[in-house]
Design a protein around this motif. Structure first.
Motif, PDB file in Angstrom:
ATOM      1  N   PHE A  56       0.891  -0.853   0.143  1.00 35.28           N
ATOM      2  CA  PHE A  56       0.054  -0.022  -0.140  1.00 35.28           C
ATOM      3  C   PHE A  56       0.628   1.389   0.067  1.00 35.28           C
ATOM      4  O   PHE A  56       0.674   1.985   0.776  1.00 35.28           O
ATOM      5  CB  PHE A  56      -1.110   0.155   1.336  1.00 35.28           C
ATOM      6  CG  PHE A  56      -1.826   1.032   1.145  1.00 35.28           C
ATOM      7  CD1 PHE A  56      -2.595   1.687   0.163  1.00 35.28           C
ATOM      8  CD2 PHE A  56      -2.368   1.941   2.397  1.00 35.28           C
ATOM      9  CE1 PHE A  56      -3.402   2.639  -0.023  1.00 35.28           C
ATOM     10  CE2 PHE A  56      -3.131   2.994   2.375  1.00 35.28           C
ATOM     11  CZ  PHE A  56      -3.595   3.217   1.216  1.00 35.28           C
ATOM     12  N   TYR A 110      -3.762   2.352  12.198  1.00 35.49           N
ATOM     13  CA  TYR A 110      -3.980   3.121  11.120  1.00 35.49           C
ATOM     14  C   TYR A 110      -2.666   3.811  10.572  1.00 35.49           C
ATOM     15  O   TYR A 110      -2.885   4.467   9.852  1.00 35.49           O
ATOM     16  CB  TYR A 110      -5.065   4.087  11.738  1.00 35.49           C
ATOM     17  CG  TYR A 110      -4.529   4.910  13.003  1.00 35.49           C
ATOM     18  CD1 TYR A 110      -3.283   5.927  12.925  1.00 35.49           C
ATOM     19  CD2 TYR A 110      -5.199   5.021  14.211  1.00 35.49           C
ATOM     20  CE1 TYR A 110      -2.967   6.578  14.083  1.00 35.49           C
ATOM     21  CE2 TYR A 110      -4.696   5.558  15.218  1.00 35.49           C
ATOM     22  CZ  TYR A 110      -3.562   6.599  15.308  1.00 35.49           C
ATOM     23  OH  TYR A 110      -3.003   7.291  16.296  1.00 35.49           O
ATOM     24  N   GLY A 113      -2.091   2.993   7.102  1.00 37.71           N
ATOM     25  CA  GLY A 113      -2.692   3.583   5.989  1.00 37.71           C
ATOM     26  C   GLY A 113      -2.254   5.037   5.814  1.00 37.71           C
ATOM     27  O   GLY A 113      -3.012   5.702   5.295  1.00 37.71           O
ATOM     28  N   THR A 115      -0.493   7.016   4.060  1.00 37.53           N
ATOM     29  CA  THR A 115       0.130   7.503   2.988  1.00 37.53           C
ATOM     30  C   THR A 115       0.378   8.933   2.922  1.00 37.53           C
ATOM     31  O   THR A 115      -0.303   9.886   3.796  1.00 37.53           O
ATOM     32  CB  THR A 115      -0.715   7.201   1.764  1.00 37.53           C
ATOM     33  OG1 THR A 115      -2.235   7.757   1.654  1.00 37.53           O
ATOM     34  CG2 THR A 115      -0.877   5.622   1.833  1.00 37.53           C
ATOM     35  N   VAL A 118      -3.070  10.786   2.925  1.00 37.80           N
ATOM     36  CA  VAL A 118      -3.778  10.645   4.106  1.00 37.80           C
ATOM     37  C   VAL A 118      -3.243  11.616   5.109  1.00 37.80           C
ATOM     38  O   VAL A 118      -3.904  12.085   6.209  1.00 37.80           O
ATOM     39  CB  VAL A 118      -3.781   9.228   4.595  1.00 37.80           C
ATOM     40  CG1 VAL A 118      -4.454   8.988   6.098  1.00 37.80           C
ATOM     41  CG2 VAL A 118      -4.588   8.259   3.741  1.00 37.80           C
ATOM     42  N   ALA A 138      -8.176   6.555   5.859  1.00 38.82           N
ATOM     43  CA  ALA A 138      -7.122   5.755   5.625  1.00 38.82           C
ATOM     44  C   ALA A 138      -8.095   4.489   4.804  1.00 38.82           C
ATOM     45  O   ALA A 138      -7.599   4.043   4.133  1.00 38.82           O
ATOM     46  CB  ALA A 138      -6.449   5.232   6.869  1.00 38.82           C
ATOM     47  N   ILE A 139      -9.178   4.125   5.246  1.00 40.62           N
ATOM     48  CA  ILE A 139     -10.033   2.978   4.799  1.00 40.62           C
ATOM     49  C   ILE A 139     -10.639   3.228   3.315  1.00 40.62           C
ATOM     50  O   ILE A 139     -10.406   2.460   2.559  1.00 40.62           O
ATOM     51  CB  ILE A 139     -11.214   2.596   5.572  1.00 40.62           C
ATOM     52  CG1 ILE A 139     -10.715   1.990   6.906  1.00 40.62           C
ATOM     53  CG2 ILE A 139     -12.333   1.731   4.932  1.00 40.62           C
ATOM     54  CD1 ILE A 139     -11.584   1.680   8.093  1.00 40.62           C
ATOM     55  N   TYR A 142      -7.621   3.235   1.189  1.00 40.72           N
ATOM     56  CA  TYR A 142      -6.851   1.704   1.029  1.00 40.72           C
ATOM     57  C   TYR A 142      -7.677   1.073   0.019  1.00 40.72           C
ATOM     58  O   TYR A 142      -7.246   0.264  -0.853  1.00 40.72           O
ATOM     59  CB  TYR A 142      -7.072   1.125   2.470  1.00 40.72           C
ATOM     60  CG  TYR A 142      -6.312  -0.328   2.625  1.00 40.72           C
ATOM     61  CD1 TYR A 142      -5.083  -0.843   2.284  1.00 40.72           C
ATOM     62  CD2 TYR A 142      -7.461  -1.472   2.500  1.00 40.72           C
ATOM     63  CE1 TYR A 142      -4.842  -2.001   2.114  1.00 40.72           C
ATOM     64  CE2 TYR A 142      -7.054  -2.531   2.421  1.00 40.72           C
ATOM     65  CZ  TYR A 142      -5.817  -3.178   2.306  1.00 40.72           C
ATOM     66  OH  TYR A 142      -5.379  -4.447   2.259  1.00 40.72           O
ATOM     67  N   TRP A 145      -7.430   1.854  -3.741  1.00 40.63           N
ATOM     68  CA  TRP A 145      -6.345   1.470  -3.992  1.00 40.63           C
ATOM     69  C   TRP A 145      -6.256   0.204  -4.448  1.00 40.63           C
ATOM     70  O   TRP A 145      -5.910  -0.380  -5.627  1.00 40.63           O
ATOM     71  CB  TRP A 145      -5.028   1.751  -3.183  1.00 40.63           C
ATOM     72  CG  TRP A 145      -3.674   1.497  -3.746  1.00 40.63           C
ATOM     73  CD1 TRP A 145      -2.937   0.394  -3.612  1.00 40.63           C
ATOM     74  CD2 TRP A 145      -2.874   2.062  -4.891  1.00 40.63           C
ATOM     75  NE1 TRP A 145      -1.815   0.288  -4.405  1.00 40.63           N
ATOM     76  CE2 TRP A 145      -1.816   1.543  -5.052  1.00 40.63           C
ATOM     77  CE3 TRP A 145      -2.943   3.411  -5.350  1.00 40.63           C
ATOM     78  CZ2 TRP A 145      -0.771   1.934  -5.931  1.00 40.63           C
ATOM     79  CZ3 TRP A 145      -1.973   3.953  -6.181  1.00 40.63           C
ATOM     80  CH2 TRP A 145      -1.031   3.220  -6.527  1.00 40.63           C
TER      81      TRP A 145
END
Length: 234
Positions: A56, A110, A113, A115, A118, A138-139, A142, A145
């Motif tokens: 990710f 968390y 996630g 990135t 984010v 984040a969800i 994720y 992607w």
């Protein structure tokens, strides 16, 4: 009291989902392209999906594809990914200062996630950032992607074999396209890219392709940072 806290966290989670929807939309073309290129590089559907699910990290995944395409070993791929993603240490430390207290296991969940996008959304929030909000952002990022990686791979599978085999060339074209805006703005980036290319050509004579890229990147970065720190950009 417990129901009030739960309701508040649910509200923060919903707000995070809404804030993350823009990231989800932005990830769509990049993830589809990754799926296409993963197919062209020779990865199976499970391998491409697993990379997006467990790594990710867009830039690192594209870099890994490039290294896999030239036959680089696993250790070199992992080490290069670490270098590319080392900025996340600073990003995580920054977010940790602003997020509400939570159990380390929750923070570890968390942080996976976290990135660049984010981080940008969460770090611009006013006051203490709530756990539910970060999870929501984040969800959304994720799942966008991962799902769009699968879509890109399936689309790539439907392409003629000749186009599938040529997708590896698109990977290099994409890296050039990503580099061009920085080349126009900063002279230091031009020097960095040029010196890394020269060093890679030299190292590749003596070393495997993976290590030549790693060493060229490290030496070029150190040279540009410490030899030209005060000259500015023109």
């Amino acid at each position: 009291m417990a129901s009030t806290v739960l309701s508040y966290q649910k509200t923060e989670f919903s707000r995070g989902l809404l804030a993350g929807s823009s990231i989800a939309i932005g990830y769509l073309p990049a993830a589809i392209t990754f799926g296409l290129l993963a197919k062209g590089t020779g990865l199976t559907f499970i391998e491409a999906m697993a990379m997006s699910m467990f790594v990710f990290a867009g830039a690192a995944q594209y870099m890994a594809l490039n290294l896999l395409a030239i036959g680089t070993g696993a250790f070199e791929v992992i080490f290069t990914t670490f270098i590319v993603n080392i900025r996340h240490l600073l990003m995580s430390a920054s977010v940790n200062e602003r997020v509400e207290d939570a159990h380390p296991v929750i923070k570890a969940c968390y942080s996976f996630g976290l990135t660049d996008e984010v981080f940008a959304v969460t770090s611009t929030q006013e006051g203490k950032v709530k756990t539910g909000f970060i999870f929501g952002v984040a969800i959304m990022a994720y799942f966008s992607w991962v799902l769009n990686t699968g879509i890109g791979y399936v689309v790539g599978s439907a392409l003629p074999d000749s186009l599938q085999q040529s997708m590896a060339i698109a990977l290099y074209a994409m890296f050039i396209a990503l580099l061009m805006p920085s080349l126009k703005k900063q002279r230091k980036v031009v020097i960095l890219a040029s010196s890394a290319a020269v060093l890679n050509s030299f190292f590749s004579i003596m070393l495997p392709s993976g290590w030549s890229i790693i060493l060229a990147t490290l030496f070029a970065s150190l040279a540009v940072e410490y030899i030209l720190p005060q000259k500015g950009d023109s």
